[in-house]
Design an enzyme around this catalytic site. Structure first.
Site, PDB file in Angstrom:
ATOM      1  N   THR A 167     -29.970 -13.149 -18.639  1.00  0.00           N
ATOM      2  CA  THR A 167     -29.409 -12.168 -19.518  1.00  0.00           C
ATOM      3  C   THR A 167     -30.344 -11.082 -20.069  1.00  0.00           C
ATOM      4  O   THR A 167     -31.477 -11.373 -20.420  1.00  0.00           O
ATOM      5  CB  THR A 167     -28.824 -12.993 -20.694  1.00  0.00           C
ATOM      6  N   ARG A 195     -16.496 -19.014 -14.185  1.00  0.00           N
ATOM      7  CA  ARG A 195     -17.137 -19.427 -15.450  1.00  0.00           C
ATOM      8  C   ARG A 195     -17.450 -18.210 -16.346  1.00  0.00           C
ATOM      9  O   ARG A 195     -18.033 -17.245 -15.906  1.00  0.00           O
ATOM     10  CB  ARG A 195     -18.416 -20.194 -15.132  1.00  0.00           C
ATOM     11  N   SER A 196     -17.034 -18.286 -17.599  1.00  0.00           N
ATOM     12  CA  SER A 196     -17.381 -17.249 -18.574  1.00  0.00           C
ATOM     13  C   SER A 196     -18.545 -17.741 -19.404  1.00  0.00           C
ATOM     14  O   SER A 196     -18.666 -18.931 -19.664  1.00  0.00           O
ATOM     15  CB  SER A 196     -16.211 -16.988 -19.527  1.00  0.00           C
ATOM     16  N   SER A 197     -19.360 -16.811 -19.877  1.00  0.00           N
ATOM     17  CA  SER A 197     -20.541 -17.215 -20.655  1.00  0.00           C
ATOM     18  C   SER A 197     -20.432 -16.746 -22.095  1.00  0.00           C
ATOM     19  O   SER A 197     -19.561 -15.956 -22.458  1.00  0.00           O
ATOM     20  CB  SER A 197     -21.797 -16.615 -20.034  1.00  0.00           C
ATOM     21  N   ASP A 198     -21.379 -17.204 -22.876  1.00  0.00           N
ATOM     22  CA  ASP A 198     -21.571 -16.753 -24.258  1.00  0.00           C
ATOM     23  C   ASP A 198     -21.725 -15.226 -24.355  1.00  0.00           C
ATOM     24  O   ASP A 198     -21.420 -14.632 -25.385  1.00  0.00           O
ATOM     25  CB  ASP A 198     -22.825 -17.407 -24.823  1.00  0.00           C
ATOM     26  N   THR A 218     -29.844 -14.897 -25.483  1.00  0.00           N
ATOM     27  CA  THR A 218     -30.030 -15.276 -24.086  1.00  0.00           C
ATOM     28  C   THR A 218     -30.313 -16.769 -24.038  1.00  0.00           C
ATOM     29  O   THR A 218     -30.776 -17.332 -25.015  1.00  0.00           O
ATOM     30  CB  THR A 218     -31.200 -14.489 -23.454  1.00  0.00           C
ATOM     31  N   GLY A 219     -30.041 -17.388 -22.910  1.00  0.00           N
ATOM     32  CA  GLY A 219     -30.355 -18.802 -22.779  1.00  0.00           C
ATOM     33  C   GLY A 219     -29.164 -19.594 -22.282  1.00  0.00           C
ATOM     34  O   GLY A 219     -28.282 -19.036 -21.620  1.00  0.00           O
ATOM     35  N   HIS A 220     -29.134 -20.877 -22.629  1.00  0.00           N
ATOM     36  CA  HIS A 220     -28.089 -21.770 -22.112  1.00  0.00           C
ATOM     37  C   HIS A 220     -26.743 -21.418 -22.746  1.00  0.00           C
ATOM     38  O   HIS A 220     -26.466 -21.737 -23.905  1.00  0.00           O
ATOM     39  CB  HIS A 220     -28.473 -23.229 -22.415  1.00  0.00           C
ATOM     40  N   GLY A 221     -25.907 -20.735 -21.955  1.00  0.00           N
ATOM     41  CA  GLY A 221     -24.702 -20.110 -22.493  1.00  0.00           C
ATOM     42  C   GLY A 221     -23.734 -21.063 -23.154  1.00  0.00           C
ATOM     43  O   GLY A 221     -23.149 -20.735 -24.198  1.00  0.00           O
TER      44      GLY A 221
HETATM   45  N1  GLY Z   1     -29.651 -18.173 -17.627  1.00  0.00           N
HETATM   46  C1  GLY Z   1     -28.922 -17.341 -18.478  1.00  0.00           C
HETATM   47  C2  GLY Z   1     -29.704 -16.829 -19.656  1.00  0.00           C
HETATM   48  O1  GLY Z   1     -30.862 -17.053 -19.780  1.00  0.00           O
HETATM   49  O2  GLY Z   1     -29.177 -16.206 -20.507  1.00  0.00           O
HETATM   50  N1  GLY Z   2     -26.576 -16.808 -21.596  1.00  0.00           N
HETATM   51  C1  GLY Z   2     -25.957 -16.402 -20.455  1.00  0.00           C
HETATM   52  C2  GLY Z   2     -25.398 -17.462 -19.647  1.00  0.00           C
HETATM   53  O1  GLY Z   2     -25.532 -18.627 -19.884  1.00  0.00           O
HETATM   54  O2  GLY Z   2     -24.768 -17.149 -18.718  1.00  0.00           O
END
Ligand code: GLY
Ligand code: GLY
Length: 306
Positions: A167, A195-198, A218-221
């Site tokens: 992200t 799949r939808s993300s945060d 950013t990170g684990h959605g």
């Molecule tokens: N891997 C998705 C993110 O870091 O946001």
């Molecule tokens: N943060 C973005 C994702 O997990 O896709």
């Protein structure tokens, strides 16, 4: 409200980023994006124009997991999410599971400005794009050799380690204290189709409120979405914490409770900066006056004159 010193702060995703050459490209990319956003603001653009321009530059840069260079679904396709929010009136727009759109953040802005909705998905979002004069790319145009290779490796390992990096996002404040936030992603490696993300969820991936501050995460959605990370940081600032305290504290609590990592960038209503991540690295940069600050490792901050 007295005049505020304008700031454009961006991130290029939180993650492992172990490759030295890639880290260099990522740092160059966030520096360019922060400068671009600041230049838009300086040349008379609004703060929402500025965050959009910064994010578009990173969407177009295939080193980032957004736009071209997005991670692929298990079916080998690019499906992207983005959201944008304006702090003065809480107006917001988002898109999810969009394919073949060069700049999903621009489409999120059109949702905000041209529809009565906040979130459009998939085929409907694409039809709306066409109605608005946005020409979809040829299928596969956003796929890169690196993302094909990443998917092949991921399948060989049958999943496992989280994505190297994610992200992109930007937050900005202008001299009148007007805030905006924008976030865009290709999602997670190994994700299912659909799949939808945060990143498309207000309060998780993106939030802006002129009375408090602006955040992009950013990170684990899935964890960010459950924790409503962006809004948790806003709430912390609303309770009197500084931008940096609220950002670092919420990321720590989310990481402990949900056992997954994240990062965030934050601006307070007075233009204070907050940067935090529980991954080993997160690329970030911001411009304030003629100084460009940037970093990727914990407790590291470099500065260029610009
Ligand atoms: N891997 C998705 C993110 O870091 O946001
Ligand atoms: N943060 C973005 C994702 O997990 O896709």
């Amino acid at each position: 409200m007295p005049d505020v010193e304008p700031v454009i702060l961006v991130h290029g995703g939180a993650g492992t980023i172990s490759d030295f050459a890639k880290a260099e490209r990522v740092i160059a990319g966030v520096k360019e994006a922060a400068k671009k956003g600041y230049q838009v603001l300086r040349s008379g653009g609004s703060v929402v124009d500025a965050v959009q321009a910064a994010v578009e530059l990173m969407e177009d840069n295939e080193v980032f997991n957004a736009g071209r260079g997005s991670y692929l679904t298990l079916d080998g396709e690019v499906e992207m999410d983005a959201s944008i929010m304006v702090g003065s009136d809480l107006s917001a727009g988002a898109v999810t599971v969009v394919k073949d759109i060069k700049n999903p953040i621009a489409l999120a802005r059109l949702v905000m400005e041209k529809t009565g909705h906040v979130l459009l998905a998939g085929e409907g979002a694409k039809r709306f794009a066409v109605d608005q004069g946005v020409k979809p790319l040829e299928p596969g145009a956003l796929v890169t050799p690196a993302t094909l290779e990443a998917l092949a490796k991921w399948k060989l390992k049958h999943g496992g380690a989280p994505s190297e990096m994610g992200t992109v996002g930007a937050v900005g404040i202008d001299s009148k204290g007007r805030l905006a936030a924008a976030t865009s992603t290709g999602g997670r490696e190994g994700k299912m189709a659909g799949r939808s993300s945060d990143t498309c969820m207000l309060g998780s991936g993106t939030y802006a409120d002129d009375e408090i501050g602006a955040v992009s995460t950013t990170g684990h959605g899935e964890s960010i979405a459950k924790f409503c990370l962006a809004h948790a940081i806003i709430r912390g600032m609303g309770n009197g914490e500084s931008a940096d305290e609220a950002t670092k504290k919420c990321i720590d609590v989310m990481t402990q409770r949900l056992n997954n990592t994240a990062g965030a960038i934050t601006l307070s209503r007075t233009g204070e900066v907050g940067i935090g991540f529980s991954t080993n690295r997160m690329s970030w940069a911001y411009q304030k006056k003629n100084k460009l600050y940037f970093g990727i490792d914990k407790n590291q901050c470099s500065c260029d004159d610009v």
